[in-house]
Design a protein around this motif. Structure first.
Motif, mmCIF file in Angstrom:
data_model
loop_
_atom_site.group_PDB
_atom_site.id
_atom_site.type_symbol
_atom_site.label_atom_id
_atom_site.label_comp_id
_atom_site.label_asym_id
_atom_site.label_seq_id
_atom_site.Cartn_x
_atom_site.Cartn_y
_atom_site.Cartn_z
ATOM 1 N N ASN A 162 -76.236 -8.124 -57.572
ATOM 2 C CA ASN A 162 -76.991 -7.184 -56.749
ATOM 3 C C ASN A 162 -76.035 -6.093 -56.270
ATOM 4 O O ASN A 162 -75.094 -6.356 -55.527
ATOM 5 C CB ASN A 162 -77.610 -7.908 -55.550
ATOM 6 N N GLU A 182 -82.983 -2.939 -44.796
ATOM 7 C CA GLU A 182 -81.948 -2.777 -45.806
ATOM 8 C C GLU A 182 -81.989 -1.336 -46.307
ATOM 9 O O GLU A 182 -82.910 -0.934 -47.023
ATOM 10 C CB GLU A 182 -82.161 -3.767 -46.944
ATOM 11 N N VAL A 234 -85.893 -0.883 -46.818
ATOM 12 C CA VAL A 234 -86.890 -1.902 -47.160
ATOM 13 C C VAL A 234 -86.662 -3.131 -46.286
ATOM 14 O O VAL A 234 -85.549 -3.390 -45.807
ATOM 15 C CB VAL A 234 -86.822 -2.313 -48.652
ATOM 16 N N ASN A 259 -87.177 -7.130 -46.640
ATOM 17 C CA ASN A 259 -87.445 -8.223 -47.574
ATOM 18 C C ASN A 259 -87.881 -9.453 -46.798
ATOM 19 O O ASN A 259 -87.095 -10.060 -46.084
ATOM 20 C CB ASN A 259 -86.188 -8.550 -48.392
ATOM 21 N N GLU A 260 -89.136 -9.791 -46.927
ATOM 22 C CA GLU A 260 -89.662 -10.996 -46.285
ATOM 23 C C GLU A 260 -90.364 -11.837 -47.340
ATOM 24 O O GLU A 260 -91.285 -11.361 -48.003
ATOM 25 C CB GLU A 260 -90.620 -10.630 -45.150
ATOM 26 N N ASP A 275 -92.007 -10.554 -50.811
ATOM 27 C CA ASP A 275 -92.495 -9.184 -50.715
ATOM 28 C C ASP A 275 -91.393 -8.263 -50.215
ATOM 29 O O ASP A 275 -90.598 -8.623 -49.350
ATOM 30 C CB ASP A 275 -93.688 -9.105 -49.756
ATOM 31 N N GLU A 276 -91.371 -7.060 -50.780
ATOM 32 C CA GLU A 276 -90.436 -6.021 -50.341
ATOM 33 C C GLU A 276 -91.255 -4.853 -49.824
ATOM 34 O O GLU A 276 -92.077 -4.293 -50.547
ATOM 35 C CB GLU A 276 -89.547 -5.583 -51.505
ATOM 36 N N GLU A 277 -91.045 -4.499 -48.568
ATOM 37 C CA GLU A 277 -91.874 -3.494 -47.920
ATOM 38 C C GLU A 277 -91.024 -2.286 -47.533
ATOM 39 O O GLU A 277 -89.967 -2.426 -46.903
ATOM 40 C CB GLU A 277 -92.520 -4.088 -46.662
#
Length: 611
Positions: A380, A410, A454, A456-457, A460-462
């Motif tokens: 990553n 992030e 974003v 990250n939960e 899902d990435e929002e």
């Protein structure tokens, strides 16, 4: 917070305000803009203000009273002057200044103020301009002189000159408050300022550093200490320079670094009381900064009830972890808190494969097989050190306060976007500073404070954009508690006496090295930087302690530096974050790895020059 500017022309008509400067000022104050031009004898003033609404009713600036006094105010009063929650501090301050009957009254009033500020005040009766910055220089104020046109400009933010022939901007030294008499007759093209310096005690003489702070000014500029002997009383006590070795810690096993090891320090009653006192004064500092929030209209509140009002520059290190833990105490439980975590894209090619390391690594083939098998689990490019510690810190905060919604944002930056925004925006905000370090930190803080990233939960990435107008930053902790590696070097060569001198120097130069730049950078997003570790009461508390109580550099990294703060973290219920060694933002975010590795931090940065 505001963008404030004043152009003083000793001849009429006045010089126009530079278009780029005006644009940069508007970024700082998106809620209201206003310009006033004033003709005074043979002089003229152009006052320009751009307001970020933070307190009380929206109050346009420049604010003018009935007798012609005008105030440009970029600050927050957190103490020293009574201001009710619903009041606007600009209005209260102008009223107090208008009541002043002498220079002594003005100086006395400004001495009382606690909080970050920069101001420009036109005093009508005396036909003079007062201006300056707070004791630490937490708000930016720049000046530029044009002797050929007999004018000078004061501004919160500048714009990089297009060529070397143009007048150069400089930061106004936070040595005190300056007064410029518009009626004073002096040779055309010269500028004489009267200085009212910061002094600790009435029997002190003006600080020896005044001359060094004012050096480098144009030959057309003269700064003289006022002949009346008036001064501003320092809002913090002098640093305790006594030399004493640590006592309680010497009997403890300090060969290993662990949370349990830190807890052992707290078995000492005096140490535990000192840690409690630090937590109390820091908690109050945070409270004042997170509860003085922007007023919002009812419809906006309804729409933004799930949005955070407070954001924290967050690496997962001890400074930002403590700010987060204390912010949690004072923000309503149903309001989220934004944690701004920035990372610059690492290049995979720059990461040497394990097979190229010296010696054999039997696990290499297994690692490669695992990566192939898992498919998605690949390198990553945004998993920089601060991202990794940030995620770990997030988990600690969730454990500490599980009902709180923590928005771990992030913020991922590619080199292409970095190059683009550096040229368009950041180089103008960093200016007049120009080193490699200023570039690295300026860029990292700009992207972090912008708050676009974003969350990250689960799977899902929002996409998330932080709308918090208040951004807390941990600057000031390392400078006061010996957090930098250079402090260990100084201690190794010169002992506690050398360390005391180093820390005194750190606090004395923090305005020119960091604060003005960071204020300009964060303010560019229409947000306000707040510095809890530089609260006057926090600094006075730490200044009152001998250095041996704040740090013990005979102990290992991750324990000895900022020891008192690490103990506070443990007392607050934090875990392994209390043991993280200092990692500078430019390295933790990996922005330093994107550029020339042979550069020195103090080198002049060519990337900050506009093309």
């Amino acid at each position: 917070m505001c963008g404030i500017c004043c152009v003083v022309s000793l001849t009429t008509p006045h010089d126009p305000l530079e278009e780029n400067v005006h644009k940069n000022l508007k970024h700082r104050g998106p809620n209201c803009s206003k310009d006033i031009t004033e003709e005074i004898s043979n002089c003229s003033l152009l006052l320009s203000a751009h307001v970020l609404h933070m307190r009380g009713c929206l109050t346009p600036q420049p604010l003018q009273d009935d007798i012609g006094n005008m105030l440009l105010w970029n600050g927050e009063v957190f103490g020293g002057l009574k201001i009710e929650q619903e009041e606007n501090d600009t209005k209260v301050l102008l009223h107090q200044l208008s009541e002043a009957r002498s220079a002594s009254d003005i100086v006395c009033l400004l001495s009382k103020l606690k909080g970050p500020w920069a101001f420009i005040y036109y005093q009508s009766s005396e036909r003079c301009i007062w201006f300056g910055r707070d004791f630490f220089g937490r708000r930016s104020l720049l000046w530029k002189f044009n002797p050929e046109r007999a004018s000078f400009t004061l501004s919160s933010v500048a714009s990089q000159p297009e060529d070397d022939s143009q007048s150069q901007w400089q930061e106004v030294p936070p040595c005190g408050v300056y007064k410029f008499d518009l009626t004073e007759t002096s040779p055309i093209g010269t500028f004489i300022f009267e200085l009212y310096p910061w002094i600790f005690h009435s029997d002190d003489k003006p600080n020896e550093s005044l001359e060094s702070k004012c050096e480098g000014l144009s030959r057309c500029v003269s700064v003289n200490t006022n002949s009346s002997g008036l001064y501003l009383t320092s809002p913090v006590c002098p640093m305790n320079t006594s030399i004493s070795s640590p006592t309680a810690e010497q009997d403890l096993n300090t060969s290993q670094t662990s949370v349990e090891n830190l807890k052992a320090f707290l078995t000492n009653t005096d140490k535990k009381a000192m840690v409690g006192a630090l937590i109390d004064v820091l908690s109050e500092s945070v409270r004042k900064r997170v509860q003085y929030l922007p007023a919002q209209d009812a419809p906006e509140v309804a729409l933004n009830e799930t949005k955070a009002d407070i954001a924290i520059l967050f690496s997962g290190g001890i400074d930002s972890m403590i700010l987060a833990a204390l912010t949690d105490r004072h923000v309503p439980a149903d309001k989220p808190i934004d944690l701004l975590n920035v990372a610059f894209k690492m290049q995979e090619a720059k990461m040497p494969p394990k097979s190229m390391k010296k010696g054999k690594n039997k696990k290499t083939d297994c690692d490669d097989a695992d990566k192939t098998q898992l498919g998605q689990q690949k390198f990553n490019q945004f998993d920089v050190p601060d991202r990794i510690t940030g995620r770990a810190g997030l988990q600690e905060l969730k454990d500490l306060s599980p009902k709180r919604h923590w928005n771990f944002i992030e913020i991922n930056v590619t080199q292409e976007e970095l190059v683009d925004m550096r040229q368009k925006r950041i180089c103008h905000l960093v200016h007049p500073l120009d080193t490699v370090l200023d570039d690295s930190l300026g860029c990292a803080i700009w992207f972090a404070a912008r708050g676009i990233g974003v969350i990250n939960e689960a799977v899902d990435e929002e996409l998330y954009i932080s709308e918090a107008k208040v951004v807390l930053t941990g600057i000031g902790a390392d400078e006061q508690l010996a957090g930098y590696s250079r402090h260990r070097v100084r201690y190794k060569h010169s002992g506690l006496e050398g360390l005391v001198k180093e820390l005194a120097m750190e606090l004395g130069r923090i305005s020119s090295r960091n604060l003005g730049r960071d204020d300009r950078i964060i303010g560019d997003h229409g947000k306000e930087a707040r510095f809890p570790y530089l609260d006057e009461d926090v600094v006075s508390f730490l200044n009152g302690l001998p250095v041996s109580e704040k740090a013990d550099l005979s102990l290992p990294r991750g324990v000895g530096e900022k020891l008192l703060l690490r103990l506070a973290a443990v007392e607050l219920g934090l875990g392994l974050s209390a043991l993280l060694p200092k990692r500078a933002m430019q390295f933790g975010s990996r922005i330093a790895k994107l550029e020339d590795n042979h550069e020195k931090a103090s080198d002049k940065c060519k990337r900050l020059v506009t093309t």
